[in-house]
Scaffold this active site. Structure first.
Site, short mmCIF file in Angstrom:
data_model
loop_
_atom_site.label_atom_id
_atom_site.label_comp_id
_atom_site.label_asym_id
_atom_site.label_seq_id
_atom_site.Cartn_x
_atom_site.Cartn_y
_atom_site.Cartn_z
N HIS A 119 0.83 -1.21 0.00
CA HIS A 119 0.00 0.00 0.00
C HIS A 119 0.86 1.25 0.00
O HIS A 119 2.07 1.21 0.25
CB HIS A 119 -0.91 0.02 1.23
CG HIS A 119 -0.17 0.17 2.53
ND1 HIS A 119 0.60 -0.82 3.06
CD2 HIS A 119 -0.08 1.23 3.38
CE1 HIS A 119 1.13 -0.41 4.20
NE2 HIS A 119 0.73 0.85 4.41
N ASP A 121 0.62 4.86 2.09
CA ASP A 121 -0.08 5.32 3.29
C ASP A 121 -1.14 6.37 2.99
O ASP A 121 -0.89 7.36 2.28
CB ASP A 121 0.92 5.91 4.29
CG ASP A 121 1.73 4.84 5.00
OD1 ASP A 121 1.23 3.70 5.12
OD2 ASP A 121 2.85 5.14 5.43
N HIS A 274 4.73 0.08 0.02
CA HIS A 274 5.53 -0.66 1.00
C HIS A 274 4.71 -1.79 1.61
O HIS A 274 3.48 -1.83 1.52
CB HIS A 274 6.11 0.25 2.08
CG HIS A 274 5.09 0.95 2.93
ND1 HIS A 274 4.38 2.05 2.49
CD2 HIS A 274 4.66 0.71 4.19
CE1 HIS A 274 3.57 2.45 3.43
NE2 HIS A 274 3.71 1.65 4.48
N ARG A 289 5.60 6.01 14.14
CA ARG A 289 5.40 6.53 12.78
C ARG A 289 4.74 7.90 12.80
O ARG A 289 3.76 8.12 13.51
CB ARG A 289 4.52 5.59 11.96
CG ARG A 289 4.53 5.92 10.47
CD ARG A 289 3.56 5.06 9.69
NE ARG A 289 2.25 5.69 9.56
CZ ARG A 289 1.19 5.13 8.98
NH1 ARG A 289 1.28 3.91 8.49
NH2 ARG A 289 0.05 5.77 8.90
#
Length: 298
Positions: A119, A121, A274, A289
């Site tokens: 995907h 993000d 990723h 994150r």
């Protein structure tokens, strides 16, 4: 464009002698000698920004910084996005999403299955992410790698007939596309409230997006969030998406990152997909994150 200047102190900060070294991979670079616990002047920030555009994935080595410093550095690139899974925010630092398989008192402390499917993000938002920064806090003794796939290279390698076919197509992206499947795999993943559902209504983006800073074209679909090609019958949409999903993640376009302590990995969600390679249940993994808001794709 990222802000080059946050304060006079940053503007006047001494230069840092860091190196940008291309990785032994189709793309990506490591940054060695940079200390994000210290102010970063405009020239050094501009150099780092250029490297991010050139290499798509930067590995910033040995960053011993606090979550507040992580957030402050990320914010220099633009506004931050808060993930819909608010129960996994870092206490006192809501801009930080905890990505972890660790359970305390029988409850997960973070999003344990983040990255299970390829995907980009927040592609399910009107303004998907510009980039994400993932900072290693606790690493497993085995597993835990992160894979990236270059979507500029994937687009460039498509047959001309496929490029022509997808040139003006749009696709729907939905946070819910795989959500119940993930809940079935990980029962602790919470059901979404109505307020959360309202935050993640499906959006439509071009199948091929143009990078707003470099002008390069890239595929912008993913197995995790892309549900259909708008305007095509369901069978044609599925066949085309399956073709594009396979084209987007060929091994020749991939980088595998093996984490070292205190790494920050900063990737461009406009350029790469990723995937989390997985961590054994017996191993502990925790990362923090932050995510930068991008532009509406065109």
């Amino acid at each position: 464009m990222p802000a080059l200047l946050d304060s006079p102190a940053q503007s006047e900060a001494p230069a840092q002698a860091f190196e940008v070294r291309r990785l032994d991979a189709p793309f990506g670079a490591e940054v060695v000698g940079l200390d994000l616990s210290q102010p970063l002047n405009d020239a050094d920030f501009a150099r780092l920004h250029r490297a991010h555009l050139d290499h798509h994935v930067l590995v910033l080595r040995d960053q011993r910084i606090t979550p507040a410093q992580h957030v402050a550095f990320t914010r220099r690139f633009g506004p931050l996005q808060i993930h819909v899974q608010k129960k996994f925010q870092l206490e006192g630092q809501p801009e930080v999403l905890i990505v972890s398989n660790i359970k305390e008192g029988g409850q997960p402390i973070g999003l344990g299955d983040a990255g299970h499917y390829w995907h980009s993000d927040l592609s399910y938002k009107e303004k998907p992410s510009l980039g994400s920064l993932l900072h290693a806090q606790e690493l497993p003794n085995e597993g835990g790698d992160t894979l990236f796939a270059d979507q500029h290279a994937a687009y460039d390698a498509l047959p001309e007939a496929v490029k022509a076919r997808i040139a003006n197509l749009k696709a729907e992206h939905s946070y819910l596309a795989k959500y119940e499947e993930l809940r079935a795999r990980s029962p602790w993943r919470p059901a979404l409230t109505q307020a959360q559902l309202d935050e993640v209504k499906p959006v439509v983006h071009p199948v091929v997006r143009t990078h707003p800073e470099t002008g390069r074209k890239a595929l912008f679909v993913s197995e995790h969030f892309t549900t259909k090609v708008v305007g095509l019958p369901e069978n044609e949409s599925r066949a085309l998406l399956d073709l594009l999903f396979a084209a987007s993640t060929k091994p020749a376009f991939q980088l595998r990152h093996q984490w070292l302590p205190h790494d920050i990995v900063f990737w461009d969600n406009r350029s790469v997909l990723h995937l989390a390679a997985g961590t054994p249940d017996s191993e502990r993994r925790k990362l923090y994150r932050t995510t930068i808001e991008g532009d509406q794709p065109f």
